[in-house]
Design a protein around this motif. Sequence first.
Motif, PDB file in Angstrom:
ATOM      1  N   LYS A  18     -18.103 -45.077  62.810  1.00 43.33           N
ATOM      2  CA  LYS A  18     -18.649 -46.030  63.490  1.00 43.33           C
ATOM      3  C   LYS A  18     -17.954 -46.621  64.600  1.00 43.33           C
ATOM      4  O   LYS A  18     -18.381 -47.029  65.719  1.00 43.33           O
ATOM      5  CB  LYS A  18     -19.309 -47.515  62.513  1.00 43.33           C
ATOM      6  CG  LYS A  18     -20.098 -48.184  63.349  1.00 43.33           C
ATOM      7  CD  LYS A  18     -20.101 -49.377  61.922  1.00 43.33           C
ATOM      8  CE  LYS A  18     -20.769 -50.715  62.830  1.00 43.33           C
ATOM      9  NZ  LYS A  18     -20.801 -51.747  61.869  1.00 43.33           N
ATOM     10  N   GLY A  19     -16.607 -46.593  64.051  1.00 47.67           N
ATOM     11  CA  GLY A  19     -15.591 -47.189  65.256  1.00 47.67           C
ATOM     12  C   GLY A  19     -15.309 -46.073  66.390  1.00 47.67           C
ATOM     13  O   GLY A  19     -14.595 -46.800  67.534  1.00 47.67           O
ATOM     14  N   GLU A  20     -15.680 -45.205  66.472  1.00 43.66           N
ATOM     15  CA  GLU A  20     -15.420 -44.234  67.679  1.00 43.66           C
ATOM     16  C   GLU A  20     -16.741 -44.018  68.255  1.00 43.66           C
ATOM     17  O   GLU A  20     -17.647 -43.489  68.080  1.00 43.66           O
ATOM     18  CB  GLU A  20     -15.161 -42.608  66.959  1.00 43.66           C
ATOM     19  CG  GLU A  20     -13.965 -42.684  66.338  1.00 43.66           C
ATOM     20  CD  GLU A  20     -12.645 -43.125  66.875  1.00 43.66           C
ATOM     21  OE1 GLU A  20     -12.584 -42.852  68.134  1.00 43.66           O
ATOM     22  OE2 GLU A  20     -11.491 -43.546  66.235  1.00 43.66           O
ATOM     23  N   LYS A  21     -16.361 -44.765  69.527  1.00 40.96           N
ATOM     24  CA  LYS A  21     -17.636 -44.544  70.493  1.00 40.96           C
ATOM     25  C   LYS A  21     -18.380 -43.401  70.877  1.00 40.96           C
ATOM     26  O   LYS A  21     -19.611 -42.912  70.906  1.00 40.96           O
ATOM     27  CB  LYS A  21     -17.253 -45.331  71.759  1.00 40.96           C
ATOM     28  CG  LYS A  21     -17.380 -46.913  71.703  1.00 40.96           C
ATOM     29  CD  LYS A  21     -16.971 -47.252  73.167  1.00 40.96           C
ATOM     30  CE  LYS A  21     -16.736 -48.692  73.200  1.00 40.96           C
ATOM     31  NZ  LYS A  21     -16.297 -49.312  74.532  1.00 40.96           N
ATOM     32  N   TYR A  22     -17.426 -42.193  70.859  1.00 37.57           N
ATOM     33  CA  TYR A  22     -17.977 -40.682  71.242  1.00 37.57           C
ATOM     34  C   TYR A  22     -18.562 -40.434  70.058  1.00 37.57           C
ATOM     35  O   TYR A  22     -19.528 -39.660  70.293  1.00 37.57           O
ATOM     36  CB  TYR A  22     -16.582 -39.959  71.803  1.00 37.57           C
ATOM     37  CG  TYR A  22     -15.784 -39.481  70.700  1.00 37.57           C
ATOM     38  CD1 TYR A  22     -15.982 -38.559  69.774  1.00 37.57           C
ATOM     39  CD2 TYR A  22     -14.753 -40.218  70.292  1.00 37.57           C
ATOM     40  CE1 TYR A  22     -15.172 -38.068  68.757  1.00 37.57           C
ATOM     41  CE2 TYR A  22     -13.881 -39.968  69.269  1.00 37.57           C
ATOM     42  CZ  TYR A  22     -14.061 -38.971  68.525  1.00 37.57           C
ATOM     43  OH  TYR A  22     -13.129 -38.486  67.566  1.00 37.57           O
ATOM     44  N   GLU A  23     -18.569 -40.489  69.115  1.00 36.19           N
ATOM     45  CA  GLU A  23     -19.236 -40.077  67.794  1.00 36.19           C
ATOM     46  C   GLU A  23     -20.569 -40.600  67.618  1.00 36.19           C
ATOM     47  O   GLU A  23     -21.481 -39.997  67.632  1.00 36.19           O
ATOM     48  CB  GLU A  23     -18.367 -40.366  66.513  1.00 36.19           C
ATOM     49  CG  GLU A  23     -17.242 -39.174  66.254  1.00 36.19           C
ATOM     50  CD  GLU A  23     -16.743 -39.038  64.800  1.00 36.19           C
ATOM     51  OE1 GLU A  23     -17.672 -39.292  63.995  1.00 36.19           O
ATOM     52  OE2 GLU A  23     -15.705 -38.896  64.712  1.00 36.19           O
ATOM     53  N   VAL A  24     -20.471 -41.977  67.923  1.00 46.62           N
ATOM     54  CA  VAL A  24     -21.797 -42.783  67.883  1.00 46.62           C
ATOM     55  C   VAL A  24     -22.668 -42.388  69.152  1.00 46.62           C
ATOM     56  O   VAL A  24     -23.770 -42.353  68.920  1.00 46.62           O
ATOM     57  CB  VAL A  24     -21.352 -44.416  68.073  1.00 46.62           C
ATOM     58  CG1 VAL A  24     -22.657 -45.105  68.156  1.00 46.62           C
ATOM     59  CG2 VAL A  24     -20.666 -44.761  66.924  1.00 46.62           C
ATOM     60  N   ALA A  25     -21.941 -42.293  70.203  1.00 43.83           N
ATOM     61  CA  ALA A  25     -22.905 -41.839  71.305  1.00 43.83           C
ATOM     62  C   ALA A  25     -23.365 -40.492  71.170  1.00 43.83           C
ATOM     63  O   ALA A  25     -24.595 -40.335  71.630  1.00 43.83           O
ATOM     64  CB  ALA A  25     -21.788 -41.837  72.724  1.00 43.83           C
TER      65      ALA A  25
END
Length: 94
Positions: A18-25
């Motif tokens: 959840k804290g990694e923008k690229y994974e969420v995106a």
Amino acid sequence: MADNKKKTGASDRRTVAKGEKYEVAYFARKHGITAQQTRDLIDKVGNDREKLNKAAEKLKGKKPAKKAKKPAAKKAKKPAAKKAKKSAAKKARK
């Protein structure tokens, strides 16, 4: 907590950080949902990718339907005089 980029094995692929923008995106783009919806799903079902995939599909199925397109404007009717000329011309050709 930040994702450890040195640990890229199967256990890392099974979760969405959840804290990694690229994974969420990436997850949001893959399922056609917003990043905020992705974060909300992670809060709700946890960060297990399999569970998130199922929850995202359910969520996507619940989206409101897109608005129907407006009907196209009606074509203007041809004046009666033009119609009469065309039909007379057709009869003359026969």
